[in-house]
Motif scaffolding. Structure first.
Motif: not given
Length: 389
Positions: A107-131
């Motif tokens: 899973h990945g997503l982008i915001s206004a400035e960043h492309q994020s790569l969601l990590l396996a321990h990501a949750t709805d409340l803690d969307m842990a990711c690498y940019r």
């Protein structure tokens, strides 16, 4: 061709495939494991030593047998595990570290400035990711003296985050003084687009097409690294008639030292800009409706009543009710409910939620406000052409 061609035996790879997330089964993907194993197989066939291919996968329970069958050593795709591998890669002597090959599926997503790569321990409340920018620069500084040539492949969505101005904070990887490295980045889609996962085939469409364009093992051994710009152009041609997914690549210095090159053709760039406006409009209307719901139905007993009414409203309502995990604040609760509506979107789920809210509020002024917000969201969704969550 690079000024100095890298050797397969001096190539190291980091392969990430995430199918299962801590957020729960609603985030499951069936395919990244196959993609990761297929890329690993191609690298092995091209002469890259098995001990220099680092596999980080978080597989679905049903797919664990594949790892056992292949007897492939692997680690989980969490920050803790990945960080250790990344630090080991940075310490490889320069003479043995000519080319870095990184592949990421999940899973990945982008915001206004960043492309994020969601990590396996990501949750709805803690969307842990690498940019992506931080991940890239972590290999382009004096803390990583090797790997003058680097290839990054991302088979992840680039859909807009539901709050583009307030993206997930991201887990920062250490960087140092910048060093000039030749970096080639290839994304499965352009900004604002999803990346198709072929559920029946259990693979990503981008990876499937990419593997068909990569050179055979014999060809790769004769010319390493592969001519990624030519390969990427061939992949793009395969997606030329696909309006919902168009892969793009860019250089941060090419093999000859030239500066950034973006690959998006003019006509595609125009379509992308239009799609970005539509996606931003959708996200704005989504956020507005959540704000109004939290304002007018934000008390715990009110949210409970809304959920119970959904539960009693047939199969779709029950599906939404079962998906929502209760949160401590009203915004998060209503984010989840609306997100569930779009996950089950079939022209009925959002209208069902709209009717529940109208019944709950009756003829109050707030009911008219909310109903208008629902109308705006439905229209924005229709223009956007796809559901976002």
């Amino acid at each position: 061709m690079p000024a100095k061609a890298a050797k397969p035996e001096h190539t190291h790879a980091l392969i990430v495939g995430i199918e299962r997330y801590a957020a729960g089964p609603q985030w499951d993907l069936n395919g990244p494991l196959n993609d990761a194993l297929a890329i690993r197989k191609w690298l092995l066939g091209s002469g890259v030593p098995a001990g220099q291919i680092h596999l980080h996968v978080s597989a679905l329970e049903a797919n664990h047998a594949k790892l056992n069958d292949f007897k492939v050593g692997h680690q989980e795709a969490t920050d803790q595990a990945l960080r250790k591998t990344i630090e080991r890669l940075k310490k490889i002597p320069v003479a043995q570290a000519e080319l870095l090959f990184l592949f990421w599926a999940g899973h990945g997503l982008i915001s206004a400035e960043h492309q994020s790569l969601l990590l396996a321990h990501a949750t709805d409340l803690d969307m842990a990711c690498y940019r992506v920018d931080n991940l890239r620069t972590s290999f382009a500084n004096d803390g990583c003296p090797g790997f003058a040539q680097q290839i990054f492949l991302f088979d992840t969505c680039r859909s807009f985050h539901r709050r583009p101005q307030a993206p997930p904070p991201g887990v920062e990887l250490p960087t140092g003084a910048p060093m000039a490295k030749s970096q080639f980045l290839f994304f499965a889609s352009q900004e604002g687009q999803a990346a198709t996962n072929l559920g029946q085939e259990q693979c990503g469409l981008f990876t499937k097409v990419l593997l068909g364009q990569l050179p055979s093992s014999r060809e790769a051994k004769d010319a390493w690294p592969p001519e990624m710009e030519n390969i990427a152009t061939s992949v793009q041609q395969m997606f030329a008639e696909n309006p919902k997914q168009y892969p793009v690549y860019k250089y941060y210095r090419d093999w000859q030292g030239n500066e950034t090159i973006d690959s998006l053709p003019e006509h595609v760039a125009s379509d992308a800009a239009s799609e970005a406006v539509e996606s931003t409009e959708f996200l704005g209307s989504f956020d507005n409706l959540v704000t109004l719901l939290a304002k007018h139905l934000g008390l715990p007993n009110q949210r409970n009543d809304v959920l119970q009414r959904l539960k009693m409203s047939g199969t779709i309502g029950q599906e939404i009710y079962q998906t929502v995990e209760r949160r401590d604040n009203s915004r998060d609760d209503y984010w989840q409910i609306l997100q569930a509506c779009f996950e089950y979107y079939d022209k009925d789920s959002l209208q069902l939620f709209r009717r529940v809210i109208a019944t709950r509020l009756g003829k109050r002024t707030s009911a008219r406000q909310l109903d208008q917000a629902f109308v705006v969201l439905v229209n924005a969704h229709a223009r956007d052409g796809k559901a976002h969550g």
